[in-house]
Design a protein around this motif. Structure first.
Motif, PDB file in Angstrom:
ATOM      1  N   UNK A  58       0.820  -1.219   0.000  1.00  0.00           N
ATOM      2  CA  UNK A  58       0.000   0.000   0.000  1.00  0.00           C
ATOM      3  C   UNK A  58       0.852   1.266   0.000  1.00  0.00           C
ATOM      4  N   UNK A  59       1.961   1.229  -0.752  1.00  0.00           N
ATOM      5  CA  UNK A  59       2.819   2.397  -0.886  1.00  0.00           C
ATOM      6  C   UNK A  59       3.798   2.604   0.270  1.00  0.00           C
TER       7      UNK A  59
ATOM      8  N   UNK B 175       5.925  -9.899   9.399  1.00  0.00           N
ATOM      9  CA  UNK B 175       5.857  -8.857   8.370  1.00  0.00           C
ATOM     10  C   UNK B 175       5.383  -7.601   9.069  1.00  0.00           C
ATOM     11  N   UNK B 176       6.205  -6.547   9.009  1.00  0.00           N
ATOM     12  CA  UNK B 176       5.871  -5.298   9.697  1.00  0.00           C
ATOM     13  C   UNK B 176       6.343  -4.104   8.875  1.00  0.00           C
ATOM     14  N   UNK B 177       5.702  -2.946   9.082  1.00  0.00           N
ATOM     15  CA  UNK B 177       6.171  -1.735   8.401  1.00  0.00           C
ATOM     16  C   UNK B 177       7.565  -1.351   8.896  1.00  0.00           C
ATOM     17  N   UNK B 178       8.366  -0.805   8.003  1.00  0.00           N
ATOM     18  CA  UNK B 178       9.692  -0.310   8.388  1.00  0.00           C
ATOM     19  C   UNK B 178       9.520   1.082   8.982  1.00  0.00           C
ATOM     20  N   UNK B 179      10.063   1.281  10.163  1.00  0.00           N
ATOM     21  CA  UNK B 179      10.032   2.589  10.804  1.00  0.00           C
ATOM     22  C   UNK B 179      11.155   3.462  10.271  1.00  0.00           C
ATOM     23  N   UNK B 180      12.350   2.853  10.121  1.00  0.00           N
ATOM     24  CA  UNK B 180      13.541   3.634   9.785  1.00  0.00           C
ATOM     25  C   UNK B 180      14.662   2.689   9.373  1.00  0.00           C
ATOM     26  N   UNK B 181      15.696   3.257   8.781  1.00  0.00           N
ATOM     27  CA  UNK B 181      16.976   2.568   8.586  1.00  0.00           C
ATOM     28  C   UNK B 181      17.995   3.429   9.300  1.00  0.00           C
ATOM     29  N   UNK B 182      18.791   2.825  10.168  1.00  0.00           N
ATOM     30  CA  UNK B 182      19.734   3.590  10.980  1.00  0.00           C
ATOM     31  C   UNK B 182      21.111   2.952  10.980  1.00  0.00           C
TER      32      UNK B 182
END
Length: 157
Positions: A44-45, A65-72
């Motif tokens: 969904x984008x 399976x989860x949304x990515x919050x960030x890459x750090x």
């Protein structure tokens, strides 16, 4: 003020992780979980990640399976910065629960599949007893043996 041991049993219900032994690591800034087979995809984008937490003596292979919050950029145990995916999920420890940021890491050579870093416990009125374990929760072995004994009672009339 809640007192916890240097290791506790935690659950991450949004990731279908229950009764995992975690090291409470005030030396680590960010919490981390051992995650293999990481695959980023679009839903969904939004950027999501699917991954596997390999089976241990306490749990089966776990898939999430989860949304990515960030890459750090996060320093590993050797002090080298590496890029990691970070997700936000619900943590349950003892009778308490709150959301934490959790990085997906390679922890296969570590003693614990999960560490709970200081930012996850900051502001929660939690003190860590460095010489005691499982002050806020049961040991995973005790949870398994209790579950097994309940199952065996159910198996016999």
């Amino acid at each position: 003020m809640s007192l916890v041991g240097w290791r506790e049993t935690v659950s991450l219900p949004e990731l279908d992780v229950s009764n995992m032994s975690a090291k409470i690591d005030t030396g680590a800034r960010t919490s981390a979980i051992h995650a293999e087979d990481q695959e980023i995809f679009d839903r969904d984008g939004l950027a999501w990640v699917r991954f596997r937490v390999p089976a241990s003596r306490y749990h089966r292979n776990l898939y999430a399976e989860v949304p990515i919050l960030d890459k750090r950029k996060i320093k590993n145990t050797s002090g080298l910065a590496e890029s990691r995916i970070v997700v936000r999920t619900l943590l349950v420890m003892g009778g308490h629960h709150w959301h934490i940021d959790l990085s997906l890491a390679n922890r296969e050579n570590m003693g614990f599949d999960m560490i709970l870093g200081r930012t996850a416990i900051r502001g929660r009125r939690i003190a860590v007893h460095p010489g005691r374990s499982f002050l806020a929760s049961r040991k995973p072995d005790e949870i398994l043996s209790r579950t097994d004994s309940l199952k065996s009672k159910d198996d016999h009339p």
